[in-house]
Design an enzyme around this catalytic site. Structure first.
Site, PDB file in Angstrom:
ATOM      1  N   HIS A 150      -9.618  33.303  10.456  1.00 27.24           N
ATOM      2  CA  HIS A 150      -9.168  33.421  11.838  1.00 27.24           C
ATOM      3  C   HIS A 150      -8.713  32.077  12.391  1.00 27.24           C
ATOM      4  CE1 HIS A 150      -9.334  34.989  16.057  1.00 27.24           C
ATOM      5  NE2 HIS A 150      -9.622  33.707  16.306  1.00 27.24           N
ATOM      6  N   GLU A 151      -9.565  31.072  12.290  1.00 27.65           N
ATOM      7  CA  GLU A 151      -9.203  29.773  12.859  1.00 27.65           C
ATOM      8  C   GLU A 151      -8.008  29.169  12.144  1.00 27.65           C
ATOM      9  OE1 GLU A 151     -10.235  28.793  15.636  1.00 27.65           O
ATOM     10  OE2 GLU A 151     -11.785  30.327  15.812  1.00 27.65           O
ATOM     11  N   HIS A 171      -4.849  30.186  13.754  1.00 24.66           N
ATOM     12  CA  HIS A 171      -4.468  29.291  14.840  1.00 24.66           C
ATOM     13  C   HIS A 171      -3.810  28.026  14.285  1.00 24.66           C
ATOM     14  CE1 HIS A 171      -6.245  31.461  18.147  1.00 24.66           C
ATOM     15  NE2 HIS A 171      -7.469  31.387  17.669  1.00 24.66           N
ATOM     16  N   HIS A 207      -0.294  28.553  13.411  1.00 21.28           N
ATOM     17  CA  HIS A 207       0.520  28.629  14.624  1.00 21.28           C
ATOM     18  C   HIS A 207       0.942  27.229  15.060  1.00 21.28           C
ATOM     19  CE1 HIS A 207       0.937  31.172  18.600  1.00 21.28           C
ATOM     20  NE2 HIS A 207       2.088  30.770  18.127  1.00 21.28           N
TER      21      HIS A 207
END
Length: 654
Positions: A443-444, A447, A450
């Site tokens: 999940h991280e 980010h 991104h």
């Protein structure tokens, strides 16, 4: 020489941490604010007519020193706090809030922004001009002098309160760790977890503590759960209730000044959901089914346990029922989930297959803590940036997991990204993960992608600079690859024998995926609805009892399920009272609607392939905030998102 006063000489602008001392921060903040104030004064004093170049671009270039010192300082606030850092934070927070207000509410600057002609601007430039004008209006640029003066006072106090909330929460969580004198009471914990604990059960940020799924001592489970849920509400020096009440009151007053009925209205205005009513409609479809499932799950667990299920019992008996029903033992999975292999052969491998990225660890850059690691990131076209991983828990680090940046990408500034992921994994020899920790790692890193794959002109739009209810979308999409067969077979291998996770265990893991989803969804929705309840209060609706308000809000929302308490209670809801998610915690489920719909797109188009990755990178990851996010989504998906995939994923169909 203060290292923040000049650009870093290190690759990609990575900060020269070996040269940084605590005494450098306050002078650098002072110099950085003065420098940017002078730069803005030069913009407003320019006798030439306002243009995009001499006003908007000049504003984007301003504040270089402040960017450098802020990036390092606020990384340390979260990841390696000291008494000195916390003292500086308390001093500088209101100064930074006042500085931001001084620029945003500068009438001369606002007048120039309004006078800049939009004709002939490309799409990103036009969007930036509109964004700066909108942000100034939302911040109160059209208010009278008295209202602006009060607004500045509110913002300064809110900044100080947020800092104090985080400081009390960190100290309170450390003080509330449960100490266990008799090692026999730790029965059920894996051996490496017992060794790592040292007889001290540290608290993670959410209500649910991981050890509750393993500890056989029911009384110890109760002690651990009680320590978790009473943080900030014990009437000691770590109590946060006064901060919660004052924060909510100030946010309501500010919203009224800015023409909104409540803080939630002001926040949601700039999101993708459209309105508070639209969020209500989404949640209304989820709450009844989630709660019904949660209550049914609790009844089933009570039958299995032979007694009513208390909150500290749920995870323990759920794990045993899961093991019985699906032959999936969470503890038995851990030997197959060794951190280094998950990172390199899972997280990095998926990014390579999708985006052509390669990761090479380097050991020549200074670190703010020995746990920290740095990786060069490149693709076929050359260097992309740096990825910094700070993965292990320590007392100087706040709970949770997050992404931030030392440097953000911008073609205007000629900068490439330096992106950090921070987690709170318990160190072991070797470090074996739970499946939830693997999910958090993916999940991280979503980010991080991104930020790393950003390709925008202006720093205002870089990477994760998107609406709050869109920012979790790419990170949640990246979670899908942890169960992809090609990825899973590479990283899920026994840390001693190298044997892959047995195929039958993989299948049972997939079958068990929705087990307990009613409870998990209810816990999340309870926190979301609690956040919205606090921030729908108007200035004429004072509250004087935090716990009573919380209980009433959960009951009225229909999510007061004893076996499924909120993921965060008000007194340790750091996202909302110490971070940037106030009236925005709904963003996770809003983003998951997009995520679940996107997972279907990947499945329809062949899954883990470079063409799919290139499309997702081009249409979404690289765009940052430079385009309307929902327009970007429609360009990628070919239509608006649909709710059905999320309902199926979470087992919330009727």
């Amino acid at each position: 020489m203060n290292p923040f006063l000049v650009p870093s000489p290190l690759p990609f602008g990575y900060p020269d941490l070996d040269a940084v001392r605590e005494e450098h921060f306050l002078p650098a903040f002072t110099a950085g604010m003065a420098e940017q104030r002078a730069e803005v004064d030069a913009i407003t004093a320019d006798p030439a007519p306002p243009t995009f170049a001499n006003t908007v671009e000049a504003l984007e270039r301003s504040g270089a020193t402040l960017r450098r010192v802020s990036a390092v300082f606020f990384t340390l606030v979260g990841s390696h706090s000291t008494p000195g850092i916390r003292a500086i934070d308390a001093e500088v927070a209101p100064l930074l809030a006042a500085h931001a207000d001084a620029l945003t509410l500068d009438p001369a600057l606002f007048a120039r922004l309004e006078a800049v002609p939009a004709d002939g601007l490309d799409g990103e430039s036009r969007r930036l001009l509109e964004r700066l004008r909108r942000d100034a209006e939302r911040a109160g640029a059209r208010l009278g002098d008295a209202e602006q003066r009060r607004l500045r006072e509110i913002n300064a106090e809110l900044s100080a309160l947020s800092t104090e909330f985080g400081s009390r929460l960190l100290a309170g969580a450390n003080a509330a760790a449960v100490r266990v004198e008799d090692p026999a009471r730790l029965d059920g914990l894996p051996d490496d977890a017992v060794t790592a604990s040292g007889g001290r059960l540290a608290l993670v940020l959410p209500t649910a503590q991981p050890a509750l799924a393993s500890l056989t001592d029911r009384e110890l489970r109760r002690e651990l759960h009680t320590a978790s849920t009473t943080r900030g509400a014990l009437g000691d020096e770590h109590d946060t209730r006064d901060i919660v009440l004052r924060t909510v009151a100030l946010r309501a007053e500010r919203a009224a000044l800015l023409g909104h009925p409540h803080h939630a209205s002001w926040v949601v205005e700039e999101g993708t959901a459209g309105s508070v009513e639209a969020i209500d409609a989404m949640l209304a479809k989820l709450v009844p089914v989630a709660v019904a499932n949660a209550r049914a799950e609790a009844a089933e667990l009570a039958e299995h346990a032979g007694h009513p299920i208390e909150p500290w019992d749920r995870a323990f008996h759920a794990e045993r029922l899961r093991k019985q029903r699906y032959a999936v033992d969470a503890a038995a999975l851990r030997p197959y989930l060794e951190l280094e292999r998950v990172l390199h052969d899972g997280v990095f491998f998926a990014a390579h297959r999708l985006y052509g990225l390669t990761f090479t660890e380097r050991h020549d850059l200074p670190l703010y803590h020995p746990d920290v690691r740095v990786f060069d990131v490149a693709d076929e076209d050359g260097p992309v940036g740096l990825f910094v991983a700070d993965l292990y828990a320590r007392e100087s680090k706040r709970g949770g997991a997050w992404m931030n940046s030392f440097v953000t990408q911008s073609r205007l500034l000629g900068t490439r990204p330096v992106v950090l992921n921070t987690l709170n994994i318990t160190r072991g020899e070797p470090t074996l993960l739970t499946i939830d920790e693997v999910r958090t790692l993916f999940h991280e890193f979503g980010h991080a992608l991104h930020g790393l794959l950003s390709d925008v002109e202006y720093p205002t739009f870089s990477g994760t600079a998107v609406p709050r209810d869109f920012v979790e979308y790419p990170s949640q999409v990246n979670e899908m690859w942890l169960e992809d067969p090609e990825v899973l077979t590479r990283y899920a291998r026994h840390h001693v024998t190298g044997e892959p996770l047995p195929v039958e265990m993989v299948e049972r893991l997939r079958e068990a995926r929705r087990f307990g989803e009613g409870t998990a969804t209810t816990e999340y929705l309870a926190a979301t609805l609690l956040d919205l309840a606090w921030h729908r209060l108007g200035p004429d609706s004072p509250v004087d009892d935090v716990l009573a308000f919380e209980a009433d809000a959960l009951r009225e929302a229909g999510v007061d399920v004893p076996s499924a308490p909120p993921r965060y209670r008000s007194t340790y809801f750091n996202h909302v009272f110490g971070g940037g998610y106030s009236a925005g915690y709904y963003s996770y489920i809003r983003s998951e609607v997009l995520d679940a719909d996107t997972v279907e797109w990947f499945a329809e188009n062949g899954g883990l392939t470079r063409p799919n990755g290139d499309t997702f990178r081009r249409e979404l990851l690289s765009r940052g905030g430079s385009v309307d996010p929902m327009e970007a989504y429609r360009a990628f998906r070919g239509r608006d998102p649909e709710l059905a995939p999320l309902l199926v994923r979470r087992g919330l169909t009727e």
